[in-house]
Write a protein that holds these residues in place. Structure first.
Motif: not given
Length: 270
Positions: A43-53, A178-184
């Motif tokens: 959850f945290v790792v994907i959230w990081i990727l979402g914030d970076l994008t 970013s939307a897909s990452l935050f959702l996933g």
């Protein structure tokens, strides 16, 4: 039009105020428990990727420096959460290794234990009152920030209408990614909650996330309902609105497990 712009700006500032405080409860919860096991690493790792994008998209779109700085702030908070998880795991392993060498290793109570003392369980209604009070404070801060900056002429459009070509498509790609990452990101956390019964998880993280995402999406919708404008901002709208539903599901999980704990506590004390 002026009224719509003002309302959009107010909602945007309230959203920013929510996101500034959203990480604090979980960081404090981890510190108090000396554990980050309530959070899913994925959850945290994907959230990081979402914030970076999201940050890269904001830079390409030429958004205000404050928006980019906030994006970097969110990303740094993500890394703090991730580092807490691994630091407390490392600390726990060291303590266990030291106890084993000293011949003092005993059966230990897990850092995330479902067996809380009845007096330690805070009723859901008290938690709701606390969060509503905090929410009222955040709204006041957001309105105050808008009032202070209302004299500054700022363009609140998420994407400039002149964006065309490869850059426009790059921004769109980053927005939807970013939307897909935050959702996933929510999926592994929801699955983990079924195992941990939301122990070690601060509901405030998702409570303020819901309100921050909702006000941010409304700030876009209030600004304009023009079809072209909505298409350009589609990635950000989708990322905000769709995650709200999953965050609400997490809060439902928390409420259910807390209700079960209260029942168990009543049975023990009764």
């Amino acid at each position: 039009m002026v009224a719509a712009d003002n309302l959009s700006s107010v909602l945007g500032w309230i959203s920013i105020a929510c996101w500034i405080v959203v990480y604090s409860p979980q960081i404090y919860e981890n510190y108090t428990l000396q554990s980050g096991e309530g959070l899913s690493v994925l959850f945290v790792v994907i959230w990081i990727l979402g914030d970076l994008t999201n940050v890269v998209g904001a830079i390409l779109a030429g958004l205000l420096p404050t928006v980019i700085i906030l994006g970097l702030y969110y990303t740094s908070c993500d890394f703090i959460l991730l580092s807490q998880i691994y630091y407390y795991r490392y600390k726990k392993r060291r303590l266990e290794a030291h106890a084993a060498r000293a011949g003092e290793l005993e059966d230990r109570v897990p850092l995330l234990s479902n067996e809380e003392r009845p007096e330690d369980i805070v009723p859901v209604r008290i938690i709701v009152i606390r969060y509503l009070s905090a929410l009222a404070f955040v709204v006041l801060v957001g309105v105050g920030a808008w009032w202070i900056t209302s004299g500054d002429k700022q363009d609140n459009d998420l994407l400039d209408s002149t964006e065309e070509g490869a850059r426009w498509w790059a921004i769109q790609f980053l927005g939807w990614s970013s939307a897909s990452l935050f959702l996933g990101a929510r999926i592994p956390q929801i699955l983990k909650n079924f195992k941990t019964r939301c122990e070690g998880l601060s509901p405030a993280l998702f409570f303020f996330s819901i309100f921050g995402n909702t006000t941010y999406a409304l700030s876009i919708l209030v600004k304009s309902m023009d079809r072209e404008y909505l298409i350009k901002n589609g990635g950000w709208l989708a990322g905000n609105l769709l995650t709200v539903f999953l965050d609400m599901f997490v809060l439902c999980q928390f409420s259910y497990y807390r209700y079960m704990e209260e029942n168990d506590a009543r049975m023990i004390s009764g």
